[in-house]
Design a protein around this motif. Structure first.
Motif, PDB file in Angstrom:
ATOM      1  N   GLU A 335       0.822  -1.214   0.000  1.00 49.89           N
ATOM      2  CA  GLU A 335       0.000   0.000   0.000  1.00 49.89           C
ATOM      3  C   GLU A 335       0.856   1.264   0.000  1.00 49.89           C
ATOM      4  O   GLU A 335       0.471   2.285  -0.577  1.00 49.89           O
ATOM      5  N   VAL A 336       2.035   1.215   0.651  1.00 51.38           N
ATOM      6  CA  VAL A 336       2.842   2.435   0.783  1.00 51.38           C
ATOM      7  C   VAL A 336       3.868   2.594  -0.334  1.00 51.38           C
ATOM      8  O   VAL A 336       4.604   3.576  -0.361  1.00 51.38           O
ATOM      9  N   GLY A 337       3.952   1.619  -1.259  1.00 49.75           N
ATOM     10  CA  GLY A 337       4.827   1.845  -2.406  1.00 49.75           C
ATOM     11  C   GLY A 337       5.698   0.698  -2.854  1.00 49.75           C
ATOM     12  O   GLY A 337       6.296   0.755  -3.932  1.00 49.75           O
ATOM     13  N   ILE A 338       5.829  -0.373  -2.057  1.00 48.13           N
ATOM     14  CA  ILE A 338       6.573  -1.564  -2.492  1.00 48.13           C
ATOM     15  C   ILE A 338       5.717  -2.282  -3.531  1.00 48.13           C
ATOM     16  O   ILE A 338       4.531  -2.516  -3.316  1.00 48.13           O
ATOM     17  N   ASP A 339       6.310  -2.642  -4.658  1.00 47.21           N
ATOM     18  CA  ASP A 339       5.534  -3.250  -5.741  1.00 47.21           C
ATOM     19  C   ASP A 339       5.120  -4.683  -5.423  1.00 47.21           C
ATOM     20  O   ASP A 339       3.982  -5.077  -5.669  1.00 47.21           O
ATOM     21  N   VAL A 340       6.051  -5.475  -4.892  1.00 53.33           N
ATOM     22  CA  VAL A 340       5.739  -6.854  -4.520  1.00 53.33           C
ATOM     23  C   VAL A 340       6.406  -7.154  -3.178  1.00 53.33           C
ATOM     24  O   VAL A 340       7.617  -6.980  -3.031  1.00 53.33           O
ATOM     25  N   ALA A 341       5.612  -7.593  -2.205  1.00 54.59           N
ATOM     26  CA  ALA A 341       6.139  -8.016  -0.904  1.00 54.59           C
ATOM     27  C   ALA A 341       6.100  -9.541  -0.849  1.00 54.59           C
ATOM     28  O   ALA A 341       5.052 -10.146  -1.055  1.00 54.59           O
ATOM     29  N   VAL A 342       7.255 -10.144  -0.595  1.00 56.91           N
ATOM     30  CA  VAL A 342       7.357 -11.609  -0.546  1.00 56.91           C
ATOM     31  C   VAL A 342       7.542 -12.027   0.907  1.00 56.91           C
ATOM     32  O   VAL A 342       8.527 -11.651   1.550  1.00 56.91           O
ATOM     33  N   ASN A 343       6.575 -12.783   1.419  1.00 56.49           N
ATOM     34  CA  ASN A 343       6.629 -13.270   2.792  1.00 56.49           C
ATOM     35  C   ASN A 343       7.088 -14.728   2.786  1.00 56.49           C
ATOM     36  O   ASN A 343       6.349 -15.603   2.327  1.00 56.49           O
ATOM     37  N   PRO A 344       8.304 -15.023   3.253  1.00 61.24           N
ATOM     38  CA  PRO A 344       8.795 -16.406   3.213  1.00 61.24           C
ATOM     39  C   PRO A 344       7.889 -17.393   3.933  1.00 61.24           C
ATOM     40  O   PRO A 344       7.720 -18.527   3.484  1.00 61.24           O
ATOM     41  N   ARG A 345       7.294 -16.967   5.049  1.00 62.46           N
ATOM     42  CA  ARG A 345       6.412 -17.880   5.783  1.00 62.46           C
ATOM     43  C   ARG A 345       5.163 -18.212   4.961  1.00 62.46           C
ATOM     44  O   ARG A 345       4.709 -19.356   4.918  1.00 62.46           O
ATOM     45  N   GLU A 346       4.597 -17.198   4.317  1.00 61.19           N
ATOM     46  CA  GLU A 346       3.413 -17.430   3.491  1.00 61.19           C
ATOM     47  C   GLU A 346       3.744 -18.335   2.308  1.00 61.19           C
ATOM     48  O   GLU A 346       3.000 -19.251   1.971  1.00 61.19           O
ATOM     49  N   ALA A 347       4.898 -18.085   1.683  1.00 63.33           N
ATOM     50  CA  ALA A 347       5.319 -18.923   0.557  1.00 63.33           C
ATOM     51  C   ALA A 347       5.518 -20.364   1.004  1.00 63.33           C
ATOM     52  O   ALA A 347       5.168 -21.310   0.287  1.00 63.33           O
ATOM     53  N   THR A 348       6.079 -20.550   2.213  1.00 65.27           N
ATOM     54  CA  THR A 348       6.302 -21.894   2.736  1.00 65.27           C
ATOM     55  C   THR A 348       4.987 -22.591   3.044  1.00 65.27           C
ATOM     56  O   THR A 348       4.804 -23.777   2.717  1.00 65.27           O
ATOM     57  N   ALA A 349       4.063 -21.875   3.670  1.00 60.95           N
ATOM     58  CA  ALA A 349       2.754 -22.460   3.975  1.00 60.95           C
ATOM     59  C   ALA A 349       2.042 -22.884   2.706  1.00 60.95           C
ATOM     60  O   ALA A 349       1.430 -23.954   2.634  1.00 60.95           O
ATOM     61  N   GLU A 350       2.125 -22.056   1.668  1.00 59.74           N
ATOM     62  CA  GLU A 350       1.489 -22.398   0.397  1.00 59.74           C
ATOM     63  C   GLU A 350       2.152 -23.618  -0.238  1.00 59.74           C
ATOM     64  O   GLU A 350       1.474 -24.489  -0.784  1.00 59.74           O
TER      65      GLU A 350
END
Length: 443
Positions: A335-350
């Motif tokens: 929301e504040v300007g980063i184009d893509v935020a990658v969350n390692p925990r979320e990627a691992t859970a998926e």
């Protein structure tokens, strides 16, 4: 299927919430408050205790489990949990680790540590970043059928050439399917007259060439080899640079620690390693940050990654990808300007959730925290699609299903109404989460 999950942090909770609707799930954690909160929100069996303790595992009826998932934040705990479990159960064991060194050891010996499948969080995050970097403007990218088919998610910006066009007007690609439009909380199955509005996320499925062409139409100034700056030489930064240079790219990597920078320079022959503080504005200007196409913030601190990403963009960098350790910050970063935020925990859970579902599918991509899935299905005699034209067979599928692509004997087949699906075809389909169970049983 009965699944026992050890660890009720972000990863374990996400996996439990995803599996609880269709499977029997037990979750073990030493923090009783976490267990109680998860039991309150989700239909699971919660057990307070140490997952490395055989008595605790037996309390969870581990001998009856089909799958054990060790997902705590401690690598050694997860490995010991799987080793302990194997003494009393034949359950398929999955261990989450942060460090790729354990993954390398496991890969060299069949079922090392008593683990059937291992997911390395930092390597997985780097692979996610590398896929996104390889496709301009993409929010998410997944490959199917050994790379023959690609799925990608793009945000339609106000300035995009396809903004405010209908799907029919935007669809000029022979081997690309507009599978879905994500608009706020709605999942829209697009028709020819569906308008692509600014702020929409669009899911497309097709050949890599057609999706790359579409990506360049969304961002027409991204032709040529991208200028990439990786900030942070930790495990994620190292693996990201390594993967990028293996693809023929020449990233630069910034690392502040002298000894680590020297080590990286020796290990990454195709990467220029710079020893400096990436929050130093003068350094960034000297390195011509205004010419950088993509800056990747992979430091060990969320706040530093946010600062680096926003500073780089303010000084002229085109896009910023940032690693975000806390899942609660992902939306805030974007929301504040980063184009893509990658969350390692979320990627691992998926990834772990995806693996548990590969008993029914060849490959699975989870869209927007389980709002939908893209499945690769090998067609059998039992499928409602087999030996029938698509326009006829889709009537037997629930709403929210889109056939995105068909692969036959290593060749891409463009799905049209009169296309007949054959036994042995690999079909890549988009499925809304509410239709997943019914669609999976029919496909």
């Amino acid at each position: 299927m009965y699944v026992v999950i050890v660890g009720a942090g972000e990863v374990g909770t996400a996996i439990a919430e995803s599996l609880a609707e269709t499977h029997n799930v037990a979750v073990i954690d030493i923090d009783g408050n976490r267990v109680e909160a998860l039991m309150y929100d989700t239909d699971i069996l919660g057990i307070e205790g140490d997952g490395t303790d055989l008595d605790t595992l037996e309390e969870a009826d581990i001998e009856d489990a089909d799958i054990l998932i060790a997902s705590t934040d401690d690598d050694e705990t997860n490995i010991v949990t799987c080793s302990t479990a194997m003494t009393v159960t034949d359950a398929f064991t999955i261990s989450r680790v942060k460090s790729a060194k354990f993954l390398r050891t496991w890969q060299q010996s069949e079922r090392a540590f008593g683990i059937d499948h291992m997911v390395a969080t930092n390597l997985l995050a780097a692979e996610t970043i590398a896929r996104i970097v390889g496709l301009p403007a993409a929010q998410d990218v997944e490959m199917f059928v050994d790379g023959l088919v690609q799925m990608a998610e793009f945000e339609i910006s106000e300035s995009s050439p396809v903004a405010n066009l209908t799907v029919e007007e935007a669809d000029r690609y022979e081997s690309l399917t507009f599978a879905a439009v994500l608009r706020e909380d709605a999942v829209i199955i697009p028709r020819g007259e569906t308008v692509l509005e600014p702020g929409d996320d669009v899911i497309v499925i097709g050949s890599p060439d057609s999706i790359h062409t579409f990506a360049h139409e969304l961002e027409p100034d991204t032709d040529g080899t991208p200028n990439i700056l990786v900030v942070g030489g930790g495990d994620i930064g190292y693996h990201t640079a390594r993967l990028l240079q293996e693809r023929g790219l020449k990233p630069r990597l910034v690392e502040q620690d002298h000894d680590r920078a020297r080590e990286l320079a020796e290990a990454l022959s195709g990467t220029t390693v710079l020893e400096s503080d990436a929050t130093d504005r003068e350094f960034l200007e000297r390195e011509h940050i205004d010419d950088v196409d993509i800056v990747i913030a992979a430091l060990d601190n969320d706040e530093k990654n946010l600062l680096v990403g926003l500073l780089a963009k303010r000084l002229g960098a085109e896009r910023a990808v940032a690693v975000v350790d806390s899942g609660g910050y992902v939306d805030l970063f974007e929301e504040v300007g980063i184009d893509v935020a990658v969350n390692p925990r979320e990627a691992t859970a998926e990834e772990i959730t995806r693996f548990t579902r590969e008993y029914q599918a060849e490959n699975v991509a989870i869209i927007e925290s389980d709002r939908a899935e893209v499945l690769e299905i090998e067609i059998t005699e039992e499928s409602v699609l087999v030996d029938r034209p698509i326009r006829e067979s889709v009537a037997d599928l629930p709403d929210g299903v889109v056939i995105g692509s068909i692969a036959r004997n290593g060749t891409l087949v463009i799905p049209r109404g009169d296309t007949v699906v054959e036994r042995g075809d690999h079909v890549v389909v988009f499925v809304e989460i509410d239709s997943l169970e019914e669609a999976s049983s029919k496909l």
